[in-house]
Structures are given as C-alpha cells and as structure tokens.
Design a protein around this motif. Structure first.
Motif, short mmCIF file in Angstrom:
data_model
loop_
_atom_site.label_atom_id
_atom_site.label_comp_id
_atom_site.label_asym_id
_atom_site.label_seq_id
_atom_site.Cartn_x
_atom_site.Cartn_y
_atom_site.Cartn_z
N ILE A 86 0.86 -1.18 0.00
CA ILE A 86 0.00 0.00 0.00
C ILE A 86 0.90 1.24 0.00
N VAL A 87 0.75 2.07 -1.02
CA VAL A 87 1.59 3.27 -1.17
C VAL A 87 0.71 4.48 -1.48
N ASP A 88 1.31 5.66 -1.46
CA ASP A 88 0.54 6.84 -1.86
C ASP A 88 0.62 7.01 -3.37
N GLU A 89 -0.15 7.92 -3.89
CA GLU A 89 -0.26 8.09 -5.34
C GLU A 89 1.09 8.35 -6.00
N GLY A 90 1.95 9.12 -5.34
CA GLY A 90 3.22 9.48 -5.95
C GLY A 90 4.24 8.34 -6.03
N GLU A 91 3.97 7.24 -5.32
CA GLU A 91 4.91 6.12 -5.29
C GLU A 91 4.48 4.94 -6.14
N VAL A 92 3.29 5.00 -6.72
CA VAL A 92 2.74 3.85 -7.46
C VAL A 92 3.67 3.41 -8.59
N LYS A 93 4.11 4.37 -9.39
CA LYS A 93 4.93 4.03 -10.55
C LYS A 93 6.23 3.33 -10.14
N LYS A 94 6.89 3.87 -9.11
CA LYS A 94 8.14 3.28 -8.64
C LYS A 94 7.90 1.89 -8.05
N ALA A 95 6.82 1.75 -7.29
CA ALA A 95 6.52 0.46 -6.66
C ALA A 95 6.19 -0.60 -7.69
N GLU A 96 5.40 -0.24 -8.69
CA GLU A 96 5.05 -1.22 -9.73
C GLU A 96 6.25 -1.59 -10.58
N ALA A 97 7.18 -0.63 -10.76
CA ALA A 97 8.38 -0.91 -11.56
C ALA A 97 9.25 -2.00 -10.90
N LEU A 98 9.16 -2.14 -9.60
CA LEU A 98 9.92 -3.20 -8.93
C LEU A 98 9.42 -4.58 -9.33
N GLY A 99 8.13 -4.70 -9.63
CA GLY A 99 7.57 -5.98 -10.10
C GLY A 99 7.67 -7.09 -9.08
N LEU A 100 7.46 -6.76 -7.79
CA LEU A 100 7.66 -7.75 -6.73
C LEU A 100 6.36 -8.28 -6.14
#
Length: 576
Positions: A86-100
């Motif tokens: 669970i992340v905030d809106e500004g972190e979604v792209k970075k979190a999804e890029a990890l692909g974990l």
C-alpha cells in the motif's frame, strides 16, 4: 591465436578434452576446461603452465567429496502473490516498476493477503527496496542450499583460504525454528492423522477394559442400540468412560498445540468413537499456520537480508572458484605422473612417453628436430637433428601409436597442460596435421583425397608438425616413392617437422638424404607364439618387418600338409 588442427588431429584433441571432462564433478566446470583450448601463443602457454604448477598442488585427494555437493545458488527477483504493498499516489509508478508484488493505494484492497506492507503507515512499514519488500528471495535460496554452504566452508579449510560460508550459516541459524514450522505445515495431514490413530487406539483399549451388568429390559434396549451402531449408548450408561475419553482428546490436542505452535480444537465432542479430524478443520488450521509462518518468515528474513545481501557477490565468486577447483582436480587426476614440457625447443623430444589411451603402454622415447642435451637414449648418437623422419618396422609394432602419442604431446603442450612423459621439450607450432590411415578406403578417389590433404598441409609457411600413417597403402609402391619423396622434399625446404610411417624406408632413404630412418622391430616369438615387439624405435636403423615371424608362428602351430607348406615358405625366407 588457436593452434590449427586438421580433422584427425582435432579428433585426438576432442578425445583428450573428453577424458578430462569425464573427471569433472560439476557441469559448470567445463567452461574452465574450454579456456585451455590449444593456442600457438607462447606467452599464453607459459602463463597456463605457471598457473597450473602453482594451483595443482592445492588440490587434496579428499576435496572431491565436497566439490560434488556444491550447487549453483540462484537469487531471482520474483513476483510474490502472498503480499500487497500500500503506497501513496506518488509512489505507485516506482513500486510497480519493482515488479515484486501487488501494489495499491487503497487499504481496502488488502483483503485476505497474509502480508500487508505499506509506506503510508498501514500494515508493516517498508521502504521501496527489494530487501524490504521481498527479503525471503535472499534468504530462502541460502536456506535451501545449506549443504552447498557447508561444502564451501570445508573446501576453503582444505585449501587454506577464507570462506564467506560460515558467516552465512551463522546468520541462517536464526531462522531454523521458523523453517521447522514450515516443515510442520507441509506434514500437517500426516501429523493429524497419526494423532487420530493414536487416540483411537487409546479409546479402543479403554472400551475393552470396562464390563456391563444389565438386567432384563435394560439389557435388551442396550443390545438393540449397539446393533443399530449407536455407540453413544455406552456413554449414556457409563458417563465416567465418556469423561475419560474427553480428557484423552484434550491431552492430545494440547500436544498438537505445542507441536503446531498454536492452540487447536479439532476432534468432535459429539461422536467419541471412532475419533476423526474433519477435512475442513485441517484446511482452516493449515491456513492459520501458513499465515503466521509467512509473517514470521518475512520479519526474520527482512532482518537477515540487510546483513546477507552484501555477502552475496562474494558467495557467487566463491562458487565460481569451486568450478575452477573442480577443473584443477580433473586435470590433476588426468595428468597423474605427467610432466610440464619445456617450451622453445626446435622440435619435439620426450623421454619415456606413454600413450594416453593404451592400458599399460610400453614407454617410448623419441625426438624430431633438434636433440636436447638431456635426450640420452640408446642409439641417440645417430640422431643428427633431422626434421624429417621415416618410421619403419613391424606390423602392429606401435608405429601408429607413436604418431598418436606425438600428436597428444603436441596438443597437450599447446593447451598448457602436462604431457605423458618423464621429460619433454616441444617447439611452439602453428598447425598440427595428422593423416591417419583409412583402412577401408582405397582406389583413385581415396588417393586423390589423401594427396589433396597432404598438399594443403604443405602449401603455406609456418611452424608445422605433419604426421602421416602409410600413404603408400592407397597407391602403388613405385608411385608412392616418387610422390612421398617430393612431398618430403617440400616439407624439408620449408622447415616443417614430419614423421611418416612407411614400409618403403629403404627406397625413400635413397631419395632423401636429409631424412632419418628409424625402425621398430619384432624380435621373435614368445612361448605362446606371440610376437615380441620392442616398441622403442631404433634411431637411424631400418626396421625389419614381421612376415617371416608370422610364417614361423603358423609353421609351428599347424599340422599335416598345411605345416609342410608353411615350413617351405619359412625355408625360402631363410635362404633368401
């Protein structure tokens, strides 16, 4: 540059490589064997020799049992479905890029995920790094490969080097209890069913111990209830037995709770015999245990991953070094009793050389080109540094084997490996040609093919070793003398090293004063009428062929008219 080999010479190289490869314990070690392919770079060859001289002595005999336990340890970045981030809106792209794992901004999406991770204070707080989101991917591969780590530690001890493995094993000891729980989850059904069996045995024993005293109508009613399968009738008459069985159930569930690490109530209190575990309860317990395990494993792995991750590059290098050590071990086994050849000689010379692929071969000493000062062999005073040699003598006397041995020594030298001889000196070459006699190939086509091959070997300049096995077998003897003579003159003019096996030694010697004629001789028959052959060539001496000895053997073996005919042939030999 690589040493150029014609097809027959390349076949010998492949045989050598395969023989070493058979001694490797790990598949990945072949990559290091391929680094030692034949080269004509003298500095590279000298460097390989120096490396092997230094490192072969590190290989202890007992090291093999630990090398074969080593396996590659793979650390893969995988997508794990048991957690949500669970992340905030500004972190979604970075979190999804990890692909974990799954990513969301809505805590309501956490649902039934065993693990809920978050950067916004919901669930377990994490940073957006692999070691915080999926630390198990660093720890579980190590746990599953503890045998490899233990082997690495032992190998390092045997070769006198430091290993990162003991530190990793020390860190992993912190998750042993957790991993034991995983083993329990995997065996859950077996554990529950075993307790079910034990409990039923105890209940059965208790039921066998009591007796009933019933009268009249009570007895008839009781028997009727039992006949209909109503075992509860027993407990209605004997509540004390029921209480005992309930106490047995409580004790077994208490034991299970300790084993599973959580309180459980899985046996029915209604149907007390036979006791059974409902399948749905098994699954509920499994789900609860799995959820607890995942959280515990995550938290412990996260703590360990920060310590372990910096050590992984050193671990990978250590495993790579084991593959190299496996290669060294294979070379040491292959080259037992071999010696490193001296480089820079003007030819090839060796003392007591032994054919690699012949069992218990007779050692042979030989020289082509310049004779080294240490080459002290009977008859070697007749060696006058000839680069062209005609090898003659007995059939099955070892002439072809000697050509193969020369090829083996030349190739091993250019691989940078020891050679099968007590001492050797080998000139650095650019090309090796070995023309093996094709026993089943005759006629104009075979002659043309062979001649083309010989001419190709002679057409260019360079440092060459050319070995020819009985060229005259595919053409007429008269023509063979002329053709071989001219070919050897070209080879002599260009400074090539040549050994040719031929039965035309006497004729060729007249044509080629620059060539030396060596001979392998059969010296007689032993008690079993087998040929006695000295496979060591006599330098500067034409080798006697074996027909007379073969005729003598047949004359001594045969009976009657056949014996008379063979004796007559033998007499012709002696009179001639």
């Amino acid at each position: 540059m690589s040493l150029k080999l014609n097809p027959e010479a390349r076949e010998i190289y492949r045989s050598i490589r395969d023989e070493i490869a058979k001694k490797l314990l790990l598949r990945g070690s072949e990559a290091f064997l391929d680094e030692f392919s034949p080269t004509n770079n003298s500095e590279e060859i000298a460097g390989r020799q120096a490396y092997l001289r230094e490192n072969l002595q590190r290989v202890k005999p007992e090291i093999g049992e630990f090398i074969e336990k080593v396996r590659p340890i793979h650390f893969r970045r995988e997508y794990l479905h048991d957690r949500i981030l669970i992340v905030d809106e500004g972190e979604v792209k970075k979190a999804e890029a990890l692909g974990l794992c799954a990513v969301s901004t809505d805590p309501a999406d956490a649902g039934d995920y065993p693990l809920v991770l978050s950067t916004v204070g919901y669930g377990i707080d994490v940073e957006l790094t692999p070691t915080q989101i999926t630390p198990e991917l660093y720890i579980q591969p190590l746990w599953e490969n503890r045998d490899t780590l233990e082997a690495l530690a032992k190998i390092a001890e045997l070769i006198g080097e430091k290993s990162i493995a003991p530190e990793l094993l020390k860190q992993l000891s912190g998750i042993k209890t957790t991993m034991d729980r995983l083993s329990t989850i995997e065996q859950l059904e077996e554990i529950l069913h075993e307790k079910e069996r034990e409990l039923n045995e105890k209940v059965s024993e208790r039921l066998e111990q009591f007796s009933l005293t019933l009268r009249g109508k009570e007895l008839l009613e009781f028997l009727s209830e039992l006949k209909s399968g109503d075992y509860g009738a027993i407990f209605r008459h004997f509540s004390s037995v029921e209480n005992e069985i309930l106490e047995m159930i409580r004790e077994v569930e208490e034991e299970l709770g300790k084993t599973l690490g959580t309180p459980v109530e899985i046996f029915s209190r209604e149907e007390l015999y036979p006791v059974s575990v409902p399948p749905e309860k098994v699954e509920l317990i499994r789900e609860e245990l799995t959820r607890d395990f995942k959280v515990e494993m995550y938290l412990k792995s996260r703590e360990l991953a920060e310590k372990v991750r910096p050590l992984i590059p050193m671990l990978k290098q250590e495993i790579r070094d084991v593959y190299r050590l496996d290669f060294l071990r294979a070379v040491k086994l292959f080259a037992e009793g071999f010696s490193f050849p001296e480089l820079g000689a003007n030819g090839i010379a060796f003392l007591r050389g032994r054919h690699i692929f012949i069992e218990n071969p007779q050692p042979v000493s030989y020289v082509i080109g310049e004779k080294p000062h240490w080459f002290s062999v009977e008859g070697s005073e007749k060696v006058l540094d000839e680069k062209v040699v005609i090898l003659t003598g007995a059939n099955s006397g070892g002439k072809t084997s000697l050509l193969e041995l020369l090829t083996q020594i030349a190739i091993l030298t250019h691989m940078g490996l020891p050679v099968p001889a007590e001492r050797a000196g080998v000139s650095i070459l650019d090309e090796v040609f070995f023309f093996r006699r094709k026993r089943s190939t005759y006629g104009a086509g075979a002659f043309e093919t062979a001649l083309n091959g010989f001419v190709k070997a002679l057409r260019s300049e360079g440092r060459k070793l050319i070995l020819i096995d009985e060229f005259e077998a595919i053409t007429e003897p008269g023509a063979a003398v002329k053709i071989i003579g001219e070919l050897l003159k070209v080879a002599h003019e260009r400074g090539f090293y040549v050994v040719i096996v031929s039965h035309l030694g006497e004729d060729l010697k007249k044509e080629l004063p620059f060539a030396r004629v060596d001979g392998i001789e059969a010296r007689g028959l032993d008690e079993g009428l087998n040929l006695i052959v000295d496979r060591q060539p006599a330098f500067g001496k034409l080798g006697k062929s074996t027909p007379e000895l073969i005729v003598e053997r047949l004359a001594r073996k045969k009976r009657g008219k056949e014996k008379e005919i063979f004796e007559r042939i033998l007499k012709a030999f002696k009179n001639g």
